[in-house]
Design an enzyme around this catalytic site. Structure first.
Site, PDB file in Angstrom:
ATOM      1  N   ASP A 256       0.843  -1.202   0.000  1.00 31.39           N
ATOM      2  CA  ASP A 256       0.000   0.000   0.000  1.00 31.39           C
ATOM      3  C   ASP A 256       0.877   1.249   0.000  1.00 31.39           C
ATOM      4  OD1 ASP A 256      -1.938   1.910   0.272  1.00 31.39           O
ATOM      5  OD2 ASP A 256      -2.501   1.365   2.337  1.00 31.39           O
ATOM      6  N   LYS A 263       1.717   7.868   0.499  1.00 29.95           N
ATOM      7  CA  LYS A 263       2.092   7.886   1.905  1.00 29.95           C
ATOM      8  C   LYS A 263       3.473   8.518   2.082  1.00 29.95           C
ATOM      9  CE  LYS A 263      -0.361   3.685   3.448  1.00 29.95           C
ATOM     10  NZ  LYS A 263      -1.228   4.278   4.474  1.00 29.95           N
ATOM     11  N   ARG A 337     -11.107  -0.520   2.006  1.00 32.87           N
ATOM     12  CA  ARG A 337     -12.582  -0.570   2.008  1.00 32.87           C
ATOM     13  C   ARG A 337     -13.135  -0.708   0.591  1.00 32.87           C
ATOM     14  NH1 ARG A 337     -12.819   5.081   5.068  1.00 32.87           N
ATOM     15  NH2 ARG A 337     -10.845   4.234   5.830  1.00 32.87           N
TER      16      ARG A 337
HETATM   17  N1  BES Z   1      -3.304   0.021   5.208  1.00 34.06           N
HETATM   18  C1  BES Z   1      -3.662   1.270   5.746  1.00 34.06           C
HETATM   19  C2  BES Z   1      -3.964   1.202   7.247  1.00 34.06           C
HETATM   20  C3  BES Z   1      -2.805   0.860   8.154  1.00 34.06           C
HETATM   21  C4  BES Z   1      -2.026   1.859   8.716  1.00 34.06           C
HETATM   22  C5  BES Z   1      -2.542  -0.449   8.485  1.00 34.06           C
HETATM   23  C6  BES Z   1      -0.987   1.545   9.565  1.00 34.06           C
HETATM   24  C7  BES Z   1      -1.504  -0.769   9.347  1.00 34.06           C
HETATM   25  C8  BES Z   1      -0.712   0.211   9.885  1.00 34.06           C
HETATM   26  C9  BES Z   1      -4.918   1.793   5.053  1.00 34.06           C
HETATM   27  O1  BES Z   1      -5.052   1.454   3.715  1.00 34.06           O
HETATM   28  C10 BES Z   1      -4.849   3.277   5.091  1.00 34.06           C
HETATM   29  O2  BES Z   1      -3.976   3.818   4.476  1.00 34.06           O
HETATM   30  N2  BES Z   1      -5.779   3.902   5.811  1.00 34.06           N
HETATM   31  C11 BES Z   1      -5.819   5.310   5.913  1.00 34.06           C
HETATM   32  C12 BES Z   1      -7.266   5.732   5.815  1.00 34.06           C
HETATM   33  C13 BES Z   1      -7.475   7.219   5.668  1.00 34.06           C
HETATM   34  C14 BES Z   1      -6.922   7.706   4.342  1.00 34.06           C
HETATM   35  C15 BES Z   1      -8.944   7.516   5.768  1.00 34.06           C
HETATM   36  C16 BES Z   1      -5.217   5.697   7.263  1.00 34.06           C
HETATM   37  O3  BES Z   1      -5.399   4.954   8.234  1.00 34.06           O
HETATM   38  O4  BES Z   1      -4.538   6.715   7.318  1.00 34.06           O
HETATM   39 ZN    ZN Z   2      -4.151  -0.273   3.137  1.00 34.99          ZN
HETATM   40 MN    MN Z   3      -4.094   2.799   2.408  1.00 33.96          MN
END
Ligand code: BES
Ligand code: ZN
Ligand code: MN
Length: 482
Positions: A256, A263, A337
């Site tokens: 990701d 990120k 999601r």
């Molecule tokens: N895979 C990440 C969530 C995650 C973060 C898992 C840290 C394990 C450790 C997910 O896809 C993500 O990036 N979520 C975002 C959502 C936001 C953009 C609403 C997040 O948590 O920042």
């Molecule tokens: Zn993710």
């Molecule tokens: Mn993500």
């Protein structure tokens, strides 16, 4: 085969047997005085008999290792943890004899106690060294004699413990493997190999099939990638009549990056773990045939990486999900999601008795619950309590969080039926849960956000630093206890 001690190193003996057992007769706390070990020595060595502690006693031949069991009533997880400490303490020895199954049997039952000890030994010895050019030498143990009560079918217990430990080691391997070594196609191939070797029905959808089937969520996340997406489904069908159908759904983002909403370095560096939900589903499915449950169990994994690129989904783009709903993607980093929206829609079509999804879904869940607890949400009290019970039995920590209807309007979109992030700043885990709820229809459904417990930062009990295999046990408890 995964990296754990071979099950063939385990020998089960009963207290009634003599010969080798008598020679290496294990001792209990009461024997300490006989061994000439003083309280002073133990105190000086820092050994307080707390759960998980181990101490090598002085001047004993053969070597004697004291294992702390604490003062609370032992749980299965405690016994696995104690066995894991013993396993670490005797890594340099070639053989060991332990009374732990016998000691734990009165509280847990003989079979459960023995299985826990075996699993603790096997899982503590797990290492991820497939990418080391110069692997460190592992445990030297090649004979572990387990003293258990008389009259149990140790072959059955050995088989089950071996299946569970292999399942968890497999899930750990998949999570520990970097994104570059595990694409969506490779992850699906792993699932297929599991299905083929354990007699499950296997179905794989490639990009064309996903297009035909209307899986716009998976395709939208995959749009920026040079790798193909996959949806893979494994099915266990009982020989006779099926009492129920459970559908497991796993988030399988092999890496990701965040997509165009890229990120930061800090946020991205761990993101090979983002297929931990799929790994738990694949792991659990791999052990199911060892239990032959009389219910149908379907495992669906939604696999792709999330990459930026000229074709990537752009903020504002609208995706068409399998169940007909449209989603405005305002943040490409909320991709889990989107792939689960398709996976859950498909699961709900079967009208199963339970849909359960596992996903490393939100960083907010780590903020709320830390690394040791998974967030649990659901739309049905019965389903929620079944999963909570299974998790407790499994020794996996989950915490029930709400799906507040008051927050649902944060997901209203100007352009589409829904937007993929909430309009507010807070409650990110709950808003993600509310989003998923839009795709399960009226099927009883539980969501586990495993962003925290998918890995551990420090070696503890049967968990070496890195991937934990979280979820495999809860899923197996759920299936076998249904
Ligand atoms: N895979 C990440 C969530 C995650 C973060 C898992 C840290 C394990 C450790 C997910 O896809 C993500 O990036 N979520 C975002 C959502 C936001 C953009 C609403 C997040 O948590 O920042
Ligand atoms: Zn993710
Ligand atoms: Mn993500």
């Amino acid at each position: 085969m995964p990296n754990v001690l071979p099950i063939s190193s385990m020998v089960v003996a009963s207290d009634a047997d003599d010969e080798s057992v008598a020679r290496d007769r294990p001792i209990t706390g009461n024997d300490l005085e006989t061994l000439g070990v003083s309280d002073n020595f133990l105190a000086a060595s820092g050994f307080e008999a707390k759960l998980g502690q181990a101490a090598l006693l002085p001047e004993q031949s053969p070597v004697v290792i004291a294992i702390g069991l604490g003062t609370e009533e032992l749980t299965v997880a405690d016994v696995r943890s104690a066995a894991a400490s013993l396993s670490r303490a005797c890594e340099q020895l070639e053989s060991v004899t332990t009374l732990l199954p016998l000691v734990a049997a009165p509280t847990l039952g003989a079979e459960v106690a023995l299985q826990a000890v075996i699993e603790g030994f096997l899982l503590a010895s797990y290492r991820f060294d497939e990418l080391k050019g110069f692997p460190e030498s592992g445990s030297r143990l090649n004979r572990i004699t387990l003293i258990a009560p008389d009259g149990i079918d140790s072959d059955v217990v050995l088989k089950k413990a071996g299946a569970v430990a292999d399942a968890i080691a497999l899930a750990r391997d998949l999570v520990n493997r970097p994104g570059g070594s595990l694409t969506a196609v490779q992850l699906a191939d792993e699932a297929v190999a599991v299905g083929d070797s354990s007699g499950l029905e296997v179905e794989v959808w490639d990009r064309d099939r996903l297009t035909e089937e209307g899986c716009g969520g998976i395709l939208g996340v995959n749009a920026g990638s040079s790798e193909e997406p996959r949806l893979v489904r494994l099915t266990w069908r009982p020989k006779g009549e099926s009492r129920a159908t459970l559908h497991l759904v796993g988030k399988g983002i092999t890496f990701d990056t965040g997509g165009l909403n890229l990120k930061t370095f800090e946020g991205m560096k761990e993101m090979k773990i983002d297929m931990g939900g799929a790994a738990a589903v694949i792991g659990a499915m791999s052990a199911i045939s060892a239990y032959s449950p009389d219910i149908t169990v379907i495992g669906t994994c939604c696999c792709t990486d999330n990459q930026p690129g000229p074709n990537a989904t752009k903020p504002g783009d609208v995706l068409h999900i399998r169940n007909g709903k449209t989603v405005e993607v305002l943040n490409t980093d909320a991709e889990g999601r989107l792939v689960l929206a398709d996976g859950l829609s498909l699961a709900a079509e079967d009208k199963p008795d339970l849909v359960i999804d596992l996903a490393t879904l939100t960083g907010a869940c780590l903020v709320a619950l830390g690394q040791k607890y998974a967030g649990l949400m659901g739309n049905d009290e019965g389903a929620i309590s079944r999963v909570e019970t299974a998790a407790t039995q499994a020794g996996e920590r989950v915490w029930h969080l709400p799906l507040p209807p008051e927050y649902r309007k944060q997901l209203d979109s100007q352009t589409a039926d829904l937007q993929n992030i909430g309009s507010g700043r807070f409650g990110g885990t709950l808003v993600a849960g509310l989003f998923l709820q839009e795709f399960v229809g009226d099927s009883p459904w539980v969501h586990l956000d495993i962003a925290g417990p998918v890995t551990t930062d420090d070696t503890e009990g049967e968990f070496p630093k890195g991937a934990t295999g979280f979820g495999v046990r809860t899923l197996l408890e759920l299936v076998t206890g249904w």
